[in-house]
Enzyme design. Structure first.
Site, mmCIF file in Angstrom:
data_model
loop_
_atom_site.group_PDB
_atom_site.id
_atom_site.type_symbol
_atom_site.label_atom_id
_atom_site.label_comp_id
_atom_site.label_asym_id
_atom_site.label_seq_id
_atom_site.Cartn_x
_atom_site.Cartn_y
_atom_site.Cartn_z
ATOM 1 N N HIS A 93 -5.345 -4.360 -1.586
ATOM 2 C CA HIS A 93 -5.123 -3.038 -1.938
ATOM 3 C C HIS A 93 -5.630 -4.193 -3.773
ATOM 4 O O HIS A 93 -5.425 -3.347 -4.085
ATOM 5 C CB HIS A 93 -3.989 -3.279 -2.188
ATOM 6 N N LYS A 103 -12.448 -1.861 0.837
ATOM 7 C CA LYS A 103 -11.855 -0.882 0.143
ATOM 8 C C LYS A 103 -12.278 -0.773 -1.595
ATOM 9 O O LYS A 103 -13.231 0.190 -1.331
ATOM 10 C CB LYS A 103 -10.699 -1.370 -0.213
ATOM 11 N N SER A 123 0.310 -1.406 0.150
ATOM 12 C CA SER A 123 0.342 0.428 0.247
ATOM 13 C C SER A 123 0.404 0.918 0.118
ATOM 14 O O SER A 123 0.407 2.715 -0.165
ATOM 15 C CB SER A 123 -0.351 0.301 1.045
HETATM 16 C C1 LIG Z 1 -6.377 -2.521 4.792
HETATM 17 C C2 LIG Z 1 -5.692 -4.102 4.691
HETATM 18 C C3 LIG Z 1 -6.050 -4.970 5.941
HETATM 19 C C4 LIG Z 1 -7.132 -4.594 6.976
HETATM 20 O O1 LIG Z 1 -8.602 -4.037 5.887
HETATM 21 P P1 LIG Z 1 -9.769 -4.844 6.927
HETATM 22 O O2 LIG Z 1 -10.831 -5.030 6.049
HETATM 23 O O3 LIG Z 1 -9.892 -2.441 6.734
HETATM 24 O O4 LIG Z 1 -9.471 -4.696 8.063
HETATM 25 C C5 LIG Z 1 -5.803 -5.471 5.286
HETATM 26 N N1 LIG Z 1 -4.414 -6.312 4.820
HETATM 27 C C6 LIG Z 1 -3.512 -5.635 3.933
HETATM 28 C C7 LIG Z 1 -3.257 -5.626 3.299
HETATM 29 C C8 LIG Z 1 -4.809 -4.028 3.929
HETATM 30 O O5 LIG Z 1 -3.492 -3.404 3.238
#
Ligand SMILES: *Cc1c(COP(=O)(O)O)cnc(C)c1O
Length: 412
Positions: free
Chosen positions: A229, A260, A201
């Protein structure tokens, strides 16, 4: 017995009160001060609107380049309609954990739809992507085991590994040779698992999952990716990194998030039927925490409908990404090594990045500055998150603002 100050309940309260007078968490004042001194204290902005291309941030209407709302689904009318219908039919809460009080048909339907969408045998949903990692890693791995983890993996993977008590061997970021070396040096374990983020990210770079899958095959090691992502972004119609590399059947566990690109809330584990079967028995966040609400689930199902019906949103996301990156390069900005809609605008030192972000906001654009220790020293940046919700006009306005602030600050 239940009345008056002599009741056990009241006397307990009185005692509690007198003890509260001494501040037994005074140490936190120092900790907070230290964070502030180190420049690590976060100020959280207040959003006063739905998440769209424009948002109200701290009372000001600004262009939104901060959210993970890749497909613009967070305020999608069809998904909102589905959520409202689910509230009418199923209520607002699941009322208990699924393994004890039973599971609603809606959650099962979502899992079936996700498994079909991802072309895997089965899927299990969780309250978040974070929880999905806390569920699956400790359920599979223990003290006698070893996990090979990319050094830049997400915090929830790191925490899942810690909870498992397995030995963790970190390999160099996106480096298959480093993984191979680690794997060859660590053979005396009961079980072995390779874990990588799909898309990272901070830089928007993609894991070399095809190469990692070869190593997993050669050595008979299980392979897991967290595609938070990449979900809704990579692969055909947003089916994720496994589809992007055409690795169907060769990745044992895919963790995904519904918060997301899907625009809602929740996470899931997708993969072999046996993994899901085991998680229903042993995944602690599944066993000891209630599921997301009927409205969340119905909105997620509607999101899967939208993604299966058409690739329009995913296509637009990529068109926007290509256009914005090309124009930023033309303006003289360095947009790093990103291969995805995550667009780092590299500025060097943290003070410039924070000043830059503040000026962007003054000009009407919301985008986050990242500096050490979130990213390495000298690699401070503005992280621009593109979305299908941005119109051509939004992108052109944003480019105009970047140009002005870039010239004013001497960044270009
Ligand atoms: C954002 C993210 C998470 C967390 O996801 P949520 O559903 O917001 O808890 C987990 N792993 C990665 C790689 C992320 O980028």
């Amino acid at each position: 017995m239940r009345q008056g100050s002599a009741s056990p309940l009241n006397s307990g309260r009185e005692k509690g009160k007198s003890k509260m007078a001494q501040d037994r968490i005074a140490f936190l004042a120092e900790d907070i001060e230290r964070l502030k001194e180190q420049g690590l204290y976060i100020t959280i902005h207040t959003i006063g609107s739905s998440q769209e291309a424009w948002v109200t941030v701290d009372g000001k209407r600004v262009l939104n380049f901060c959210a993970n709302n890749y497909l613009g689904l967070a305020n999608n009318p069809k998904m909102k309609e589905a959520a409202k219908k689910a509230i009418d039919e199923f209520g607002v809460g699941p009322a208990a954990v699924r393994s004890i009080a039973g599971t609603m048909t809606l959650h099962l339907e979502l899992e079936k739809r996700l498994a079909e969408f991802k072309q895997v045998e089965d899927a299990l949903s969780f309250q978040s992507g974070f929880n999905a990692n806390l569920a699956v890693i400790p359920a599979l791995m223990g003290r006698e085991d070893v996990i090979f983890s990319d050094e830049l993996n997400h915090a929830s993977i790191i925490d899942g590994c810690r909870l498992s008590r397995a030995k963790v061997v970190r390999f160099k970021h996106r480096d298959a040779d480093s993984l191979r070396e680690a794997v060859e040096g660590e053979t005396q374990y009961r079980r072995r698992l390779i874990i990588t983020d799909g898309v990272f990210s901070m830089d928007g770079d993609i894991a070399p999952l095809d190469k990692l899958a070869d190593i997993a095959d050669e050595h008979g090691i299980a392979l897991m990716t967290d595609d938070a992502h990449g979900e809704g972004v990579l692969g055909r119609g947003g089916r994720g990194i496994v589809d992007h590399f055409d690795l169907h059947g060769r990745v044992d566990i895919e963790v995904g998030t519904l918060s997301k690109a899907f625009g809602v809330m929740g996470g899931y584990v997708a993969g072999k039927r046996r993994v899901v079967q085991w998680l229903r028995q042993q995944g602690r966040p599944f066993l000891f925490s209630s599921a997301v609400t009927p409205a969340d689930v119905a909105a997620c199902i509607a999101a899967v409908d939208l993604l299966e019906e058409s690739t329009e949103l995913v296509d637009r996301l990529w068109e926007n990404t290509r256009y914005f990156k090309a124009e930023m390069t033309n303006l003289g900005f360095d947009t790093g090594q990103s291969e995805t809609p995550i667009t780092p605008v590299m500025l060097g030192e943290a003070p410039l990045a924070f000043e830059f972000s503040k000026r962007l906001f003054d000009e009407g654009l919301f985008a986050m500055a990242l500096g050490f220790p979130t990213v390495p020293r000298g690699k401070a940046r503005i992280r621009v998150m593109l979305s299908a919700s941005h119109s051509q006009d939004d992108l052109d306005q944003a480019l105009g603002i970047f140009k002005k602030v870039g010239q004013d600050t001497g960044a270009i």
